[in-house]
Design a protein around this motif. Structure first.
Motif, PDB file in Angstrom:
ATOM      1  N   GLU A 240       1.013  -1.554   0.052  1.00 30.29           N
ATOM      2  CA  GLU A 240      -0.140  -0.259  -0.275  1.00 30.29           C
ATOM      3  C   GLU A 240       0.957   1.114   0.110  1.00 30.29           C
ATOM      4  OE1 GLU A 240      -2.448  -0.523   3.517  1.00 30.29           O
ATOM      5  OE2 GLU A 240      -3.906  -2.378   2.370  1.00 30.29           O
ATOM      6  N   LEU A 241       1.895   1.332   0.264  1.00 30.15           N
ATOM      7  CA  LEU A 241       2.670   2.949   0.869  1.00 30.15           C
ATOM      8  C   LEU A 241       3.656   2.707  -0.580  1.00 30.15           C
ATOM      9  CD1 LEU A 241       4.315   4.184   2.472  1.00 30.15           C
ATOM     10  CD2 LEU A 241       6.127   2.598   3.189  1.00 30.15           C
ATOM     11  N   ARG A 242       3.337   1.369  -1.118  1.00 28.98           N
ATOM     12  CA  ARG A 242       4.763   1.791  -2.537  1.00 28.98           C
ATOM     13  C   ARG A 242       3.914   2.153  -3.555  1.00 28.98           C
ATOM     14  NH1 ARG A 242       5.074  -2.326  -6.773  1.00 28.98           N
ATOM     15  NH2 ARG A 242       6.438  -2.078  -7.736  1.00 28.98           N
ATOM     16  N   LYS A 243       2.943   1.888  -3.660  1.00 23.66           N
ATOM     17  CA  LYS A 243       1.036   2.026  -4.267  1.00 23.66           C
ATOM     18  C   LYS A 243       0.872   3.760  -3.824  1.00 23.66           C
ATOM     19  CE  LYS A 243      -3.577   1.159  -6.332  1.00 23.66           C
ATOM     20  NZ  LYS A 243      -4.489  -0.074  -6.040  1.00 23.66           N
ATOM     21  N   ALA A 244       0.975   4.087  -3.179  1.00 21.45           N
ATOM     22  CA  ALA A 244       0.810   5.452  -2.717  1.00 21.45           C
ATOM     23  C   ALA A 244       1.741   6.485  -3.214  1.00 21.45           C
ATOM     24  CB  ALA A 244       0.301   5.675  -0.771  1.00 21.45           C
ATOM     25  N   MET A 245       3.170   5.879  -3.160  1.00 21.84           N
ATOM     26  CA  MET A 245       4.275   6.464  -3.165  1.00 21.84           C
ATOM     27  C   MET A 245       4.683   6.799  -4.239  1.00 21.84           C
ATOM     28  SD  MET A 245       4.283   8.537  -0.278  1.00 21.84           S
ATOM     29  CE  MET A 245       6.014   9.519  -1.019  1.00 21.84           C
ATOM     30  N   GLN A 246       4.253   6.199  -5.577  1.00 23.71           N
ATOM     31  CA  GLN A 246       4.777   5.488  -6.729  1.00 23.71           C
ATOM     32  C   GLN A 246       4.780   6.193  -7.708  1.00 23.71           C
ATOM     33  OE1 GLN A 246       7.192   3.635  -8.215  1.00 23.71           O
ATOM     34  NE2 GLN A 246       5.399   1.969  -8.245  1.00 23.71           N
ATOM     35  N   ASN A 247       4.068   7.610  -7.749  1.00 20.89           N
ATOM     36  CA  ASN A 247       4.166   8.324  -8.574  1.00 20.89           C
ATOM     37  C   ASN A 247       4.944   9.431  -7.967  1.00 20.89           C
ATOM     38  OD1 ASN A 247       2.113   7.239 -10.052  1.00 20.89           O
ATOM     39  ND2 ASN A 247       0.246   8.046  -8.640  1.00 20.89           N
ATOM     40  N   SER A 248       4.590   9.978  -7.037  1.00 23.26           N
ATOM     41  CA  SER A 248       5.591  11.165  -6.628  1.00 23.26           C
ATOM     42  C   SER A 248       7.230  10.844  -6.326  1.00 23.26           C
ATOM     43  CB  SER A 248       5.355  11.741  -4.878  1.00 23.26           C
ATOM     44  OG  SER A 248       5.429  10.195  -4.213  1.00 23.26           O
ATOM     45  N   PHE A 249       7.125   8.802  -6.736  1.00 24.06           N
ATOM     46  CA  PHE A 249       8.985   8.850  -6.308  1.00 24.06           C
ATOM     47  C   PHE A 249       9.393   8.585  -8.216  1.00 24.06           C
ATOM     48  CE2 PHE A 249      12.193   6.235  -6.352  1.00 24.06           C
ATOM     49  CZ  PHE A 249      13.195   5.872  -4.743  1.00 24.06           C
ATOM     50  N   VAL A 250       8.578   8.495  -8.863  1.00 23.32           N
ATOM     51  CA  VAL A 250       9.298   8.567 -10.343  1.00 23.32           C
ATOM     52  C   VAL A 250       9.205   9.962 -10.687  1.00 23.32           C
ATOM     53  CG1 VAL A 250       8.403   8.003 -12.843  1.00 23.32           C
ATOM     54  CG2 VAL A 250       7.804   6.534 -10.828  1.00 23.32           C
ATOM     55  N   GLU A 251       8.291  10.763  -9.741  1.00 19.22           N
ATOM     56  CA  GLU A 251       8.514  12.377 -10.520  1.00 19.22           C
ATOM     57  C   GLU A 251       9.748  12.949 -10.091  1.00 19.22           C
ATOM     58  OE1 GLU A 251       5.314  14.917  -9.226  1.00 19.22           O
ATOM     59  OE2 GLU A 251       3.395  13.425 -11.059  1.00 19.22           O
ATOM     60  N   LYS A 252      10.178  12.353  -8.824  1.00 19.74           N
ATOM     61  CA  LYS A 252      10.924  13.314  -8.448  1.00 19.74           C
ATOM     62  C   LYS A 252      12.569  12.388  -8.733  1.00 19.74           C
ATOM     63  CE  LYS A 252      13.484  14.094  -3.885  1.00 19.74           C
ATOM     64  NZ  LYS A 252      12.748  13.821  -1.990  1.00 19.74           N
ATOM     65  N   TYR A 253      12.029  10.906  -9.001  1.00 24.11           N
ATOM     66  CA  TYR A 253      13.997  10.303  -9.104  1.00 24.11           C
ATOM     67  C   TYR A 253      13.838  10.074 -10.644  1.00 24.11           C
ATOM     68  CZ  TYR A 253      14.746  10.770  -4.201  1.00 24.11           C
ATOM     69  OH  TYR A 253      14.270  11.275  -3.242  1.00 24.11           O
ATOM     70  N   GLY A 254      12.569   9.383 -11.600  1.00 26.05           N
ATOM     71  CA  GLY A 254      13.004   9.784 -12.940  1.00 26.05           C
ATOM     72  C   GLY A 254      12.794   7.620 -12.422  1.00 26.05           C
ATOM     73  N   PHE A 255      12.991   7.196 -11.457  1.00 25.70           N
ATOM     74  CA  PHE A 255      12.269   5.426 -12.413  1.00 25.70           C
ATOM     75  C   PHE A 255      11.261   5.093 -11.552  1.00 25.70           C
ATOM     76  CE2 PHE A 255      16.081   6.112 -10.059  1.00 25.70           C
ATOM     77  CZ  PHE A 255      15.785   5.313  -8.179  1.00 25.70           C
ATOM     78  N   LYS A 256      10.895   3.963 -11.349  1.00 27.53           N
ATOM     79  CA  LYS A 256      10.200   3.183 -10.081  1.00 27.53           C
ATOM     80  C   LYS A 256      10.718   2.951  -8.815  1.00 27.53           C
ATOM     81  CE  LYS A 256       6.388   1.385 -13.624  1.00 27.53           C
ATOM     82  NZ  LYS A 256       5.825   0.968 -14.324  1.00 27.53           N
ATOM     83  N   LEU A 257       9.580   2.950  -8.086  1.00 26.32           N
ATOM     84  CA  LEU A 257      10.010   2.590  -6.403  1.00 26.32           C
ATOM     85  C   LEU A 257       9.691   0.781  -6.282  1.00 26.32           C
ATOM     86  CD1 LEU A 257      10.796   3.162  -3.671  1.00 26.32           C
ATOM     87  CD2 LEU A 257       8.295   3.419  -3.393  1.00 26.32           C
ATOM     88  N   GLY A 258      10.211   0.508  -5.905  1.00 25.83           N
ATOM     89  CA  GLY A 258      10.673  -1.309  -5.785  1.00 25.83           C
ATOM     90  C   GLY A 258      10.821  -1.719  -5.026  1.00 25.83           C
ATOM     91  N   PHE A 259      10.805  -2.967  -4.213  1.00 22.37           N
ATOM     92  CA  PHE A 259      10.784  -3.385  -3.255  1.00 22.37           C
ATOM     93  C   PHE A 259      12.399  -3.890  -2.694  1.00 22.37           C
ATOM     94  CE2 PHE A 259       7.115  -5.276  -5.340  1.00 22.37           C
ATOM     95  CZ  PHE A 259       5.944  -5.125  -4.278  1.00 22.37           C
ATOM     96  N   MET A 260      13.486  -3.817  -3.252  1.00 24.49           N
ATOM     97  CA  MET A 260      14.910  -3.794  -2.594  1.00 24.49           C
ATOM     98  C   MET A 260      15.025  -2.873  -1.551  1.00 24.49           C
ATOM     99  SD  MET A 260      17.639  -5.189  -2.706  1.00 24.49           S
ATOM    100  CE  MET A 260      17.156  -6.485  -4.250  1.00 24.49           C
ATOM    101  N   GLY A 261      14.536  -1.261  -1.759  1.00 25.98           N
ATOM    102  CA  GLY A 261      14.760  -0.395  -0.861  1.00 25.98           C
ATOM    103  C   GLY A 261      13.792  -0.650   0.274  1.00 25.98           C
TER     104      GLY A 261
END
Length: 310
Positions: A240-261
């Motif tokens: 749920e956290l990954r889904k909620a932060m996905q768009n803002s993460f992509v806009e800031k860093y340019g790639f998708k938020l994965g599980f490794m972090g």
């Protein structure tokens, strides 16, 4: 002035490196800050950069292992781009003092036409002569071209034969030559014996970095207590956290938020709660650091790399 440039040190405790590849040719003119070569050490791959402009003279061959501090190349800073390397090569035949006058006389004979126009005219004349020689050859079975069924049907409908088609071609271009070369390469070779499986081997020399990685992988396996454990946990909150932060993460860093972090953060927290897991044996003592470093293995074209995240 000729200046010498030595192999730089990639890091402490490294005494020799391998010159993997030269990116310029010997005798070429290079500009300052141009990339000249790639050198590989036990830890990383570095690039040699030109510190001066001039004509380069290579002293170390590609694939050779040399000591740190050895002379890798020299640069003649007095050379200019008009005289150094391939960029300054002079196109012309004789160096006779009278060559300039002969060039002028040739220019007059060609009625003031430009060199590009003369070359184009000579090429067209050569093509016409080749076409004429082709049509004048005796029509034997060996000179007959291969005709596809579709082409044969079209020729039949229009009352044409192979000689009519060949005579109708104005010139042979690079497209026709490439087509013949590709067709020959695709044909299977009949000289090899296909009754037995091939027993050939291909050998490629490992780079210094890959050799050191393989040595350390074997060393770690032999000197450490390897353990693999599997545990099931509830990942719904993380999902749920990954889904909620996905768009803002992509806009800031340019790639998708994965599980490794999330996994790396969880490991660092768990190592604080259970410090013995992060300990190591040094002689007769157990060393437990007050910090957590996480190594995540990454497969690269140069081999398996493990970036150390502090």
């Amino acid at each position: 002035m000729i200046k010498e440039f030595k192999i730089p040190s990639p890091g402490e405790s490294i005494s020799e490196v391998e010159l993997a590849e030269w990116l310029v040719k010997d005798g070429a003119y290079v500009e300052k800050n141009d990339e000249l070569a790639e050198i590989e050490s036990e830890k990383a791959t570095l690039q040699l950069v030109a510190e001066e402009s001039g004509k380069i003279s290579i002293k170390v061959k590609a694939g050779e292992t040399v000591k740190v501090g050895a002379v890798a190349y020299t640069i003649d800073t007095s050379a200019s781009s008009a005289t150094g390397g391939s960029t300054g090569s002079v196109t012309g035949g004789s160096t006779d003092p009278g060559s300039g006058e002969s060039d002028k006389s040739e220019g007059k004979d060609s009625k003031g036409s430009k060199p590009e126009e003369q070359e184009k005219s000579n090429t067209e004349d050569t093509a016409r002569i080749a076409d004429k020689e082709t049509t004048d050859k005796p029509k034997t079975e060996e000179n007959k071209a291969k005709v596809t069924p579709v082409a044969a049907e079209m020729m039949k409908d229009n009352n044409l034969n192979v000689d009519d088609i060949i005579n109708g071609l104005r010139r042979i271009t690079k497209n026709e030559v490439n087509a013949v070369i590709e067709s020959k390469n695709k044909q299977p070779t009949t000289t090899q014996d296909t009754s037995e499986a091939s027993r050939e081997e291909e050998r490629n020399k490992m780079s210094m970095l890959r050799r050191k990685l393989s040595e350390r992988l074997v060393k770690v396996k032999n000197e450490t207590a390897m353990l693999t454990t599997f545990n099931e946990i509830d990942m719904s909150t993380v999902m749920e956290l990954r889904k909620a932060m996905q768009n803002s993460f992509v806009e800031k860093y340019g790639f998708k938020l994965g599980f490794m972090g999330f996994f790396a953060k969880a490991v660092s927290i768990a190592a604080r709660l259970y410090p013995t897991v992060n300990s190591q044996i040094d002689g007769e003592e157990i060393v437990t650091p007050n910090y957590v470093d996480v190594g995540i293995s990454v497969q690269t074209p140069k081999g398996l790399m493990v970036p150390n995240i502090r």
